[in-house]
Scaffold this motif. Structure first.
Motif, PDB file in Angstrom:
ATOM      1  N   LEU A  17       0.829  -1.300   0.001  1.00  0.00           N
ATOM      2  CA  LEU A  17       0.132   0.103   0.002  1.00  0.00           C
ATOM      3  C   LEU A  17       0.918   1.293  -0.031  1.00  0.00           C
ATOM      4  CD1 LEU A  17      -2.752  -1.016   2.531  1.00  0.00           C
ATOM      5  CD2 LEU A  17      -2.915  -1.039   0.141  1.00  0.00           C
ATOM      6  N   ARG A  18       2.037   1.444   0.769  1.00  0.00           N
ATOM      7  CA  ARG A  18       2.703   2.395   0.708  1.00  0.00           C
ATOM      8  C   ARG A  18       3.531   2.621  -0.433  1.00  0.00           C
ATOM      9  NH1 ARG A  18       3.592   0.519   5.940  1.00  0.00           N
ATOM     10  NH2 ARG A  18       5.423  -0.928   5.297  1.00  0.00           N
ATOM     11  N   HIS A  19       3.647   1.454  -1.259  1.00  0.00           N
ATOM     12  CA  HIS A  19       4.358   1.520  -2.666  1.00  0.00           C
ATOM     13  C   HIS A  19       3.201   1.990  -3.723  1.00  0.00           C
ATOM     14  CE1 HIS A  19       7.311   0.267  -5.356  1.00  0.00           C
ATOM     15  NE2 HIS A  19       6.662  -0.294  -6.268  1.00  0.00           N
ATOM     16  N   TYR A  20       2.110   1.682  -3.562  1.00  0.00           N
ATOM     17  CA  TYR A  20       1.262   2.001  -4.414  1.00  0.00           C
ATOM     18  C   TYR A  20       1.064   3.684  -4.352  1.00  0.00           C
ATOM     19  CZ  TYR A  20      -0.565  -2.768  -4.721  1.00  0.00           C
ATOM     20  OH  TYR A  20      -0.598  -4.183  -4.757  1.00  0.00           O
ATOM     21  N   GLU A  21       1.038   4.120  -3.053  1.00  0.00           N
ATOM     22  CA  GLU A  21       0.968   5.497  -2.739  1.00  0.00           C
ATOM     23  C   GLU A  21       2.154   6.303  -3.324  1.00  0.00           C
ATOM     24  OE1 GLU A  21       0.126   8.384   1.076  1.00  0.00           O
ATOM     25  OE2 GLU A  21      -0.322   6.187   1.206  1.00  0.00           O
ATOM     26  N   GLN A  22       3.394   5.749  -3.083  1.00  0.00           N
ATOM     27  CA  GLN A  22       4.651   6.326  -3.607  1.00  0.00           C
ATOM     28  C   GLN A  22       4.415   6.341  -5.160  1.00  0.00           C
ATOM     29  OE1 GLN A  22       8.107   4.235  -2.908  1.00  0.00           O
ATOM     30  NE2 GLN A  22       9.310   6.035  -2.935  1.00  0.00           N
ATOM     31  N   ALA A  23       3.667   5.535  -5.725  1.00  0.00           N
ATOM     32  CA  ALA A  23       3.776   5.308  -7.146  1.00  0.00           C
ATOM     33  C   ALA A  23       2.590   6.226  -7.614  1.00  0.00           C
ATOM     34  CB  ALA A  23       3.328   4.054  -7.673  1.00  0.00           C
ATOM     35  N   GLY A  24       1.662   7.037  -6.770  1.00  0.00           N
ATOM     36  CA  GLY A  24       0.628   7.916  -7.095  1.00  0.00           C
ATOM     37  C   GLY A  24      -0.504   7.343  -7.506  1.00  0.00           C
ATOM     38  N   LEU A  25      -0.804   5.906  -7.310  1.00  0.00           N
ATOM     39  CA  LEU A  25      -1.770   5.198  -7.678  1.00  0.00           C
ATOM     40  C   LEU A  25      -2.987   5.249  -6.487  1.00  0.00           C
ATOM     41  CD1 LEU A  25      -0.244   2.069  -8.870  1.00  0.00           C
ATOM     42  CD2 LEU A  25      -1.105   3.984 -10.194  1.00  0.00           C
ATOM     43  N   ILE A  26      -2.651   5.349  -5.213  1.00  0.00           N
ATOM     44  CA  ILE A  26      -3.649   5.670  -4.117  1.00  0.00           C
ATOM     45  C   ILE A  26      -3.136   7.023  -3.393  1.00  0.00           C
ATOM     46  CG2 ILE A  26      -4.448   3.439  -4.081  1.00  0.00           C
ATOM     47  CD1 ILE A  26      -2.811   3.001  -1.536  1.00  0.00           C
ATOM     48  N   THR A  27      -4.157   7.464  -2.764  1.00  0.00           N
ATOM     49  CA  THR A  27      -3.669   8.516  -1.683  1.00  0.00           C
ATOM     50  C   THR A  27      -4.090   8.310  -0.305  1.00  0.00           C
ATOM     51  OG1 THR A  27      -5.617   9.944  -2.579  1.00  0.00           O
ATOM     52  CG2 THR A  27      -3.580  10.367  -3.646  1.00  0.00           C
ATOM     53  N   SER A  28      -3.532   9.167   0.614  1.00  0.00           N
ATOM     54  CA  SER A  28      -4.028   9.311   2.014  1.00  0.00           C
ATOM     55  C   SER A  28      -4.082  10.420   2.732  1.00  0.00           C
ATOM     56  CB  SER A  28      -3.352   8.270   2.795  1.00  0.00           C
ATOM     57  OG  SER A  28      -1.997   8.664   2.962  1.00  0.00           O
ATOM     58  N   SER A  29      -4.698  10.695   3.621  1.00  0.00           N
ATOM     59  CA  SER A  29      -4.400  12.095   4.433  1.00  0.00           C
ATOM     60  C   SER A  29      -3.630  11.455   5.559  1.00  0.00           C
ATOM     61  CB  SER A  29      -5.838  12.907   4.659  1.00  0.00           C
ATOM     62  OG  SER A  29      -6.462  11.800   5.626  1.00  0.00           O
ATOM     63  N   ARG A  30      -3.216  12.552   6.447  1.00  0.00           N
ATOM     64  CA  ARG A  30      -2.485  12.077   7.714  1.00  0.00           C
ATOM     65  C   ARG A  30      -3.331  12.602   8.847  1.00  0.00           C
ATOM     66  NH1 ARG A  30       2.401   8.917   7.298  1.00  0.00           N
ATOM     67  NH2 ARG A  30       3.053   9.433   4.995  1.00  0.00           N
ATOM     68  N   GLU A  31      -3.255  11.817   9.759  1.00  0.00           N
ATOM     69  CA  GLU A  31      -4.042  11.903  11.101  1.00  0.00           C
ATOM     70  C   GLU A  31      -2.982  13.067  11.830  1.00  0.00           C
ATOM     71  OE1 GLU A  31      -5.148   8.373  13.007  1.00  0.00           O
ATOM     72  OE2 GLU A  31      -6.580   8.060  11.517  1.00  0.00           O
ATOM     73  N   HIS A  32      -3.498  13.427  13.097  1.00  0.00           N
ATOM     74  CA  HIS A  32      -2.414  14.292  13.654  1.00  0.00           C
ATOM     75  C   HIS A  32      -1.322  13.674  14.258  1.00  0.00           C
ATOM     76  CE1 HIS A  32      -4.976  12.242  16.772  1.00  0.00           C
ATOM     77  NE2 HIS A  32      -3.892  12.846  17.702  1.00  0.00           N
ATOM     78  N   ASN A  33      -1.337  12.271  14.527  1.00  0.00           N
ATOM     79  CA  ASN A  33      -0.206  11.560  14.910  1.00  0.00           C
ATOM     80  C   ASN A  33       0.585  11.103  13.777  1.00  0.00           C
ATOM     81  OD1 ASN A  33      -1.964   9.868  13.783  1.00  0.00           O
ATOM     82  ND2 ASN A  33      -2.319   8.598  15.622  1.00  0.00           N
ATOM     83  N   GLY A  34       0.165  11.391  12.481  1.00  0.00           N
ATOM     84  CA  GLY A  34       1.093  11.203  11.457  1.00  0.00           C
ATOM     85  C   GLY A  34       0.550   9.810  10.738  1.00  0.00           C
ATOM     86  N   TYR A  35      -0.135   8.996  11.299  1.00  0.00           N
ATOM     87  CA  TYR A  35      -0.745   7.984  10.636  1.00  0.00           C
ATOM     88  C   TYR A  35      -1.470   8.199   9.347  1.00  0.00           C
ATOM     89  CZ  TYR A  35      -0.095   5.243  15.018  1.00  0.00           C
ATOM     90  OH  TYR A  35       0.609   4.746  16.116  1.00  0.00           O
ATOM     91  N   ARG A  36      -1.409   7.305   8.551  1.00  0.00           N
ATOM     92  CA  ARG A  36      -2.052   7.445   6.975  1.00  0.00           C
ATOM     93  C   ARG A  36      -3.626   7.288   7.434  1.00  0.00           C
ATOM     94  NH1 ARG A  36       2.797   5.468   5.364  1.00  0.00           N
ATOM     95  NH2 ARG A  36       3.732   6.341   3.341  1.00  0.00           N
TER      96      ARG A  36
END
Length: 118
Positions: A17-36
């Protein structure tokens, strides 16, 4: 949903999932604690990505399908670009299989020759 929940819902690993995100295929927001934090709809997208990868496409190939990753890809009409990418990938796979078959045949012949002499 957090990355572990998305992983469990889709069968993907958190690393993938982190790899897909790095490749621009998925996105996430960040919580206040830094979690995706992923939108619930991301699970559909990840399942579609995994389906395309399972048939031999690469992440670069999957990028072409971005406009339709959020829906039911099995019922969508394929684009000419998508079909072209799939055909090109099939040709690459066929060439690799042919090369591996030739290497296997050479090795089998070499072993057969050694067995005859032994």
């Amino acid at each position: 949903m957090r990355i572990g929940e998305l992983a469990k819902a889709t069968g993907a690993t958190p690393r993938a999932l982190r790899h897909y995100e790095q490749a621009g295929l998925i996105t996430s927001s960040r919580e206040h604690n830094g979690y995706r934090d992923y939108d619930e709809r991301t699970a559909v997208r990840v399942r579609n990505i995994r389906q395309l990868l399972s048939v031999g496409l690469t992440l670069d190939d999957v990028r072409c399908f971005l406009p339709c990753l959020d829906g039911d890809m099995t019922s969508a009409r394929p684009s000419q670009e998508g079909l072209g990418i799939a055909r090109d990938r099939l040709a690459v796979l066929d060439a690799r299989i042919a090369a591996q078959t030739e290497a296997r045949d050479r090795l089998a012949a070499a072993l057969s020759n050694l067995s005859v002499r032994a």
